[in-house]
Scaffold this motif. Structure first.
Motif, PDB file in Angstrom:
ATOM      1  N   PRO A 139       0.371  -1.619   8.805  1.00 37.16           N
ATOM      2  CA  PRO A 139       1.120  -2.246   7.705  1.00 37.16           C
ATOM      3  C   PRO A 139       1.535  -1.227   6.642  1.00 37.16           C
ATOM      4  O   PRO A 139       1.006  -0.117   6.606  1.00 37.16           O
ATOM      5  N   VAL A 140       2.482  -1.619   5.812  1.00 32.72           N
ATOM      6  CA  VAL A 140       2.809  -0.868   4.595  1.00 32.72           C
ATOM      7  C   VAL A 140       2.010  -1.532   3.489  1.00 32.72           C
ATOM      8  O   VAL A 140       1.743  -2.729   3.544  1.00 32.72           O
ATOM      9  N   MET A 141       1.624  -0.765   2.478  1.00 31.65           N
ATOM     10  CA  MET A 141       0.914  -1.362   1.355  1.00 31.65           C
ATOM     11  C   MET A 141       1.801  -1.307   0.123  1.00 31.65           C
ATOM     12  O   MET A 141       2.397  -0.264  -0.160  1.00 31.65           O
ATOM     13  N   LEU A 142       1.904  -2.443  -0.577  1.00 24.89           N
ATOM     14  CA  LEU A 142       2.592  -2.441  -1.874  1.00 24.89           C
ATOM     15  C   LEU A 142       1.537  -2.692  -2.936  1.00 24.89           C
ATOM     16  O   LEU A 142       0.771  -3.661  -2.828  1.00 24.89           O
ATOM     17  N   LEU A 192      -1.938   5.439   2.122  1.00 27.00           N
ATOM     18  CA  LEU A 192      -3.303   4.894   2.224  1.00 27.00           C
ATOM     19  C   LEU A 192      -3.499   4.086   3.518  1.00 27.00           C
ATOM     20  O   LEU A 192      -4.568   4.176   4.127  1.00 27.00           O
ATOM     21  N   PRO A 193      -2.495   3.329   4.003  1.00 29.21           N
ATOM     22  CA  PRO A 193      -2.689   2.641   5.284  1.00 29.21           C
ATOM     23  C   PRO A 193      -3.003   3.627   6.423  1.00 29.21           C
ATOM     24  O   PRO A 193      -3.777   3.322   7.325  1.00 29.21           O
ATOM     25  N   GLN A 194      -2.429   4.818   6.322  1.00 25.68           N
ATOM     26  CA  GLN A 194      -2.690   5.825   7.353  1.00 25.68           C
ATOM     27  C   GLN A 194      -4.098   6.422   7.198  1.00 25.68           C
ATOM     28  O   GLN A 194      -4.849   6.507   8.151  1.00 25.68           O
ATOM     29  N   PHE A 227      -0.179   9.213  -6.542  1.00 26.29           N
ATOM     30  CA  PHE A 227      -0.405  10.255  -5.542  1.00 26.29           C
ATOM     31  C   PHE A 227      -0.201   9.756  -4.108  1.00 26.29           C
ATOM     32  O   PHE A 227      -0.027  10.515  -3.189  1.00 26.29           O
ATOM     33  N   TYR A 228      -0.179   8.416  -3.946  1.00 32.50           N
ATOM     34  CA  TYR A 228      -0.008   7.851  -2.598  1.00 32.50           C
ATOM     35  C   TYR A 228       1.408   7.317  -2.342  1.00 32.50           C
ATOM     36  O   TYR A 228       1.739   6.965  -1.220  1.00 32.50           O
ATOM     37  N   GLY A 229       2.246   7.200  -3.401  1.00 37.94           N
ATOM     38  CA  GLY A 229       3.584   6.671  -3.144  1.00 37.94           C
ATOM     39  C   GLY A 229       4.434   6.569  -4.400  1.00 37.94           C
ATOM     40  O   GLY A 229       3.920   6.669  -5.518  1.00 37.94           O
ATOM     41  N   HIS A 264      -9.589  -3.662  -2.131  1.00 43.56           N
ATOM     42  CA  HIS A 264      -8.756  -4.623  -1.403  1.00 43.56           C
ATOM     43  C   HIS A 264      -8.531  -4.163   0.040  1.00 43.56           C
ATOM     44  O   HIS A 264      -8.428  -4.982   0.957  1.00 43.56           O
ATOM     45  N   ILE A 265      -8.503  -2.859   0.223  1.00 44.39           N
ATOM     46  CA  ILE A 265      -8.423  -2.328   1.592  1.00 44.39           C
ATOM     47  C   ILE A 265      -9.683  -2.740   2.364  1.00 44.39           C
ATOM     48  O   ILE A 265      -9.613  -3.152   3.528  1.00 44.39           O
ATOM     49  N   ALA A 266     -10.841  -2.679   1.683  1.00 48.26           N
ATOM     50  CA  ALA A 266     -12.098  -3.070   2.344  1.00 48.26           C
ATOM     51  C   ALA A 266     -12.049  -4.547   2.754  1.00 48.26           C
ATOM     52  O   ALA A 266     -12.545  -4.920   3.823  1.00 48.26           O
TER      53      ALA A 266
END
Ligand SMILES: [Zn+2]
Length: 414
Positions: free
Chosen positions: A280-283, A262-264, A234-236, A110-112
């Protein structure tokens, strides 16, 4: 055998094979059940303004390395190699080094999609969802029916938003979860906030921010919750929702996770109102979690007598004698035209046997018709499950009205 596996056998929903441990073989009735839940969830996500996407099951190792899944989660992933033709001899194939992994979750995919072009603040919050086919390499000794699998479908969703949107997104999520769970007959649930694990990504400063934001939102919404140190992703940090079933057992199903990391790592950005790049922040969120596990829990919760809107066969028409065959068929055809999932049992066998078999298969309602009902153009409707059996006489128009209401998925917002 676990209760849901026995029910699945009686209801002819699915089975397992030794050669594919932890993976489900869906039968026609089982896939109907799966699809009715999927259709309902699609409607739910659409109402909450998520866009459905679909991404590949196998993704290159370089992506997993970047997302840190390779480093933090590798033992839980199925790693596969690609096959390439030998340049000198085209008939010879060789497997080159394992350079793909089957996705255990859809986040990097989804990041892609987010990164496929430049994003503007007008598109934020961007909400993507997928009925994602996930693989996790669980140890064989831990596999247990549908409750722990190696392959499953997850309602996997990601929201790319601003920090100031997090409150309303989590609030919407919790409202949605409550309504969705109620549609399946669950009215009790509890919350847990899982905090930073020892194996994690990013700075303590970012973790501090993510954890306090999540706790603050849940507190301001007036919910009780339990804190679980070390159990975050591990990311949040994660907010986890556990429902309580009819047997008083608790099952963690839904989750929403606040991710600054992960956004970073992926350098995500959008162009804000001032023309500047903003991160952005990711939820990360799931309402049901694994569909297969959800179905296993649901089967045990309702002893196989599913809510009629989800049942693979919603009603069966059973004739008492050949004098009622035509009338039974008329009812069958008219319900089918209404889109009801209906079966006709006009076999030459006693009505007692027919009813026993339909009850064993957990069909929620049976319309029984004999010579008298054929003459009067009526039927006897027997509703199964829910602890008691009701039987009442009605005509076809009344049955159609009843099914028009109960046989379609609940409207969302409910
Ligand atoms: Zn995710």
């Amino acid at each position: 055998m676990a209760a849901h596996r026995e029910l699945a056998k009686d209801m002819d929903l699915f089975h397992f094979e030794e050669h594919s441990p932890g993976m489900v073989f869906w039968h026609p009735q089982g896939l109907r059940l799966f699809r009715s839940i999927e259709d309902f969830m699609r409607q739910v996500y659409q109402a909450r303004e998520f866009e459905e996407v679909r991404s590949p099951v196998a993704l290159n190792r370089s992506l997993w390395e970047r997302s840190r899944h390779w480093e933090k989660f590798r033992q839980g992933m199925f790693v596969v190699g690609s096959v390439e033709a030998d340049t000198d001899d085209e008939s010879a194939l060789s497997v080159i080094s394992p350079d793909y992994a089957l996705k255990p979750m859809s986040c990097p995919a989804h990041i892609a999609i987010y990164q496929s072009r430049k994003r503007s603040y007008r598109e934020i919050p961007m909400r993507l969802m997928e009925f994602g086919i996930c693989h996790r390499n669980e140890l064989s000794g831990t596999l247990s029916g549908c409750m722990r699998l190696r392959q499953f479908v997850q309602d996997d969703a990601h929201i790319f938003c601003r920090e100031s949107d997090v409150h309303s997104e989590i609030s919407n999520f919790l409202n949605t979860v409550q309504q969705v769970y109620a549609a399946f007959g669950y009215d009790r649930f509890s919350l847990q906030i899982s905090l930073r694990p020892s194996q994690r990504l990013g700075s303590d400063r970012l973790w501090e921010r993510a954890e306090s934001l999540l706790i603050e939102v849940v507190q301001s919404l007036g919910h009780n919750y339990k804190l679980a140190p070390n159990e975050g992703a591990f990311y949040g940090p994660k907010l986890e929702i556990s429902l309580e079933d009819r047997l008083g057992r608790s099952w963690q199903c839904g989750t929403i996770q606040v991710d600054f990391n992960l956004p970073q790592v992926f350098e995500l950005a959008f162009v804000n109102e001032l023309g500047e790049l903003e991160r952005p922040v990711m939820l990360h969120q799931a309402i049901l979690g694994s569909f297969e596990r959800w179905i296993g829990i649901l089967l045990e919760h309702c002893g196989g007598f599913l809510p009629i809107w989800a049942a693979p066969t919603q009603i069966a028409i059973a004739s008492i004698s050949d004098k009622a065959f035509d009338w039974a068929e008329t009812i069958f055809v008219s319900l089918k035209q209404l889109g009801v999932r209906v079966e006709l049992d006009n076999r030459e066998r006693t009505i007692g046997k027919k009813i026993r078999e339909l009850i064993l298969r957990k069909i929620p309602s049976i319309a029984i018709v004999g010579e008298q009902e054929a003459l009067n153009q009526t039927l006897n409707l027997r509703r199964n499950g829910g602890g008691s059996v009701e039987q009442l006489e009605m005509n076809l128009a009344q049955l159609e009205r009843e099914l028009a209401h109960s046989a379609s998925a609940p409207n969302f917002p409910c």
